[in-house]
Design an enzyme around this catalytic site. Structure first.
Site, PDB file in Angstrom:
ATOM      1  N   SER A  69     -10.348  -3.254   2.302  1.00 59.32           N
ATOM      2  CA  SER A  69      -9.006  -3.433   1.348  1.00 59.32           C
ATOM      3  C   SER A  69      -8.881  -4.893   1.292  1.00 59.32           C
ATOM      4  O   SER A  69      -8.142  -5.147  -0.071  1.00 59.32           O
ATOM      5  CB  SER A  69      -7.834  -2.881   1.903  1.00 59.32           C
ATOM      6  OG  SER A  69      -7.722  -1.410   1.902  1.00 59.32           O
ATOM      7  N   LYS A  72      -9.542  -5.986  -2.525  1.00 59.12           N
ATOM      8  CA  LYS A  72      -8.593  -5.782  -3.602  1.00 59.12           C
ATOM      9  C   LYS A  72      -7.797  -6.790  -4.199  1.00 59.12           C
ATOM     10  O   LYS A  72      -7.529  -7.012  -5.322  1.00 59.12           O
ATOM     11  CB  LYS A  72      -7.260  -4.645  -2.996  1.00 59.12           C
ATOM     12  CG  LYS A  72      -7.761  -3.321  -2.332  1.00 59.12           C
ATOM     13  CD  LYS A  72      -6.818  -2.549  -1.840  1.00 59.12           C
ATOM     14  CE  LYS A  72      -7.166  -1.205  -0.966  1.00 59.12           C
ATOM     15  NZ  LYS A  72      -6.387  -0.549  -0.388  1.00 59.12           N
ATOM     16  N   TYR A 196     -15.060   2.338  -6.553  1.00 56.92           N
ATOM     17  CA  TYR A 196     -14.121   1.792  -5.380  1.00 56.92           C
ATOM     18  C   TYR A 196     -14.655   1.753  -4.105  1.00 56.92           C
ATOM     19  O   TYR A 196     -14.588   0.686  -3.200  1.00 56.92           O
ATOM     20  CB  TYR A 196     -12.908   2.483  -5.395  1.00 56.92           C
ATOM     21  CG  TYR A 196     -11.874   2.595  -4.420  1.00 56.92           C
ATOM     22  CD1 TYR A 196     -10.877   1.373  -4.532  1.00 56.92           C
ATOM     23  CD2 TYR A 196     -11.598   3.252  -3.296  1.00 56.92           C
ATOM     24  CE1 TYR A 196     -10.049   1.098  -3.495  1.00 56.92           C
ATOM     25  CE2 TYR A 196     -10.610   3.191  -2.341  1.00 56.92           C
ATOM     26  CZ  TYR A 196      -9.788   2.304  -2.460  1.00 56.92           C
ATOM     27  OH  TYR A 196      -8.826   1.963  -1.451  1.00 56.92           O
ATOM     28  N   TYR A 248       0.200  -3.444   3.965  1.00 59.41           N
ATOM     29  CA  TYR A 248       0.886  -2.012   4.001  1.00 59.41           C
ATOM     30  C   TYR A 248       2.441  -1.970   4.291  1.00 59.41           C
ATOM     31  O   TYR A 248       2.995  -2.939   4.220  1.00 59.41           O
ATOM     32  CB  TYR A 248       0.080  -1.005   4.702  1.00 59.41           C
ATOM     33  CG  TYR A 248      -1.407  -1.060   4.399  1.00 59.41           C
ATOM     34  CD1 TYR A 248      -1.723  -1.095   3.008  1.00 59.41           C
ATOM     35  CD2 TYR A 248      -2.188  -1.429   5.372  1.00 59.41           C
ATOM     36  CE1 TYR A 248      -3.229  -1.460   2.561  1.00 59.41           C
ATOM     37  CE2 TYR A 248      -3.626  -1.739   5.138  1.00 59.41           C
ATOM     38  CZ  TYR A 248      -4.268  -1.679   3.717  1.00 59.41           C
ATOM     39  OH  TYR A 248      -5.477  -1.761   3.461  1.00 59.41           O
ATOM     40  N   VAL A 266      -9.098  -2.059   6.812  1.00 61.37           N
ATOM     41  CA  VAL A 266      -9.091  -1.478   7.966  1.00 61.37           C
ATOM     42  C   VAL A 266     -10.627  -1.638   8.472  1.00 61.37           C
ATOM     43  O   VAL A 266     -10.942  -0.977   9.817  1.00 61.37           O
ATOM     44  CB  VAL A 266      -9.304  -0.037   7.574  1.00 61.37           C
ATOM     45  CG1 VAL A 266      -7.886   0.351   7.233  1.00 61.37           C
ATOM     46  CG2 VAL A 266     -10.323   0.636   6.694  1.00 61.37           C
TER      47      VAL A 266
END
Length: 314
Positions: A69, A72, A196, A248, A266
């Site tokens: 992530s 991103k 993705y 998060y 992660v």
């Protein structure tokens, strides 16, 4: 925020690595992605790249890992470059307070993801990056952009990780189909998720990752090449989103303990930005209950304490 010139950063990173070595293996590796389950849980690396280009590193800082992530941040930067502020019609800018793959929240908010760093938001951003491209072209653009930022042609996608994610990404398929049902994705779900999964499977070292994030520490300009990546206002806004949404539903706790913009993945990595000072990357695969690197978060808390770096003051 304390300066960089009077700090012995090499000693600081070496001390942090030494102090955390007895705790190697703590946390839970992301075993729901089969390829990530194979990573050595004892791994731990840390790298700092100053805005002057100096590199300070310890441990497994030169070992590639799946950035997941953290990618991103870079696709958000690309999407902003392509579409500008129009992207905020598709995704919000608020902390989620829910798990990174929550479907309940997406339903409650009619298919508009809360922010670009939770999975649904990142899928919406990838859809925007895909505009006018085939998945292969979009993936190529993402890889070229990150190689450009890090000034390193050796950065690659781990295709085994991408394949592993595609085979087990049921929740992401559900999120994407849900958004598509609300008319929030322009492209077929398979194409968006194919892109993705590959962006998340980028493999980088702590040193490469810290170099790639350096533009966010230097008002949008890469201080080594002097190339402008984004405007200073846009860099500030990306940093703001990293601070409020980058971990998060653990983002508030990270801001409280570390006080710097950061984005976790992660795979156990965290990219952290000390504006005006340095870019920092840490990697330790064991995750806490929020899905953030347990020792990586602790290392950054120790770094902030020992350097005085914090956007909230020393």
């Amino acid at each position: 925020m304390s300066g960089i010139e009077n700090l012995d950063l090499q000693s600081i990173v070496a001390d942090i690595h030494r102090d955390l070595t007895p705790r190697l293996g703590e946390g839970k590796v992301a075993d729901y992605i089969p390829q990530l389950a194979r990573v050595d849980p004892q791994s731990f690396g840390i790298a700092i790249v100053g805005v002057d280009g100096q590199v300070y590193k310890a441990g497994d800082a030169e070992v590639p890992f799946s950035i997941q992530s953290i990618s991103k941040v870079f696709t958000l930067t690309l999407a902003l470059g392509k579409h500008g502020e129009n992207i905020w019609k598709r995704v919000g800018r608020e902390p989620s307070g829910s798990a990174f793959n929550s479907i309940v929240q997406l339903e409650h908010e009619h298919g508009v993801p809360r922010n670009p760093f939770i999975n649904a938001g990142a899928i919406a951003i990838t859809d925007l990056v895909l505009a006018g491209h085939t998945p292969r072209e979009a993936i190529g653009e993402i890889v070229r952009f990150i190689r450009y930022l890090a000034d390193d042609e050796d950065i690659v996608i781990d295709h085994e990780v991408a394949k592993s994610e595609a085979a087990t990404g049921y929740r992401n398929f559900a999120l994407a189909n849900f958004m598509r049902s609300f008319g929030k994705l322009d492209h077929p779900v398979e194409l968006v998720l194919g892109t993705y999964f590959h962006q998340c499977a980028l493999s980088m070292t702590c040193v490469q990752l810290a170099k790639a994030g350096l533009f966010l520490a230097a008002s949008g300009t890469n201080p080594l090449s002097h190339h402008s990546v984004v405007t200073s206002q846009r860099a500030r806004r990306i940093n703001a989103l990293m601070l409020t949404c980058g971990h998060y539903d653990g983002s508030g706790d990270f801001a409280y303990r570390v006080g710097l913009p950061g984005k976790s993945g992660v795979g156990g990595g965290i990219l952290c930005v000390a504006p005006g000072k340095a870019s920092v990357a840490v990697w330790s695969p064991g995750l806490n209950h929020n899905g953030n690197s347990l020792l990586g978060s602790r290392a950054l808390e120790m770094l902030a304490s020992r350097t005085g770096w914090s956007v909230f003051g020393a």
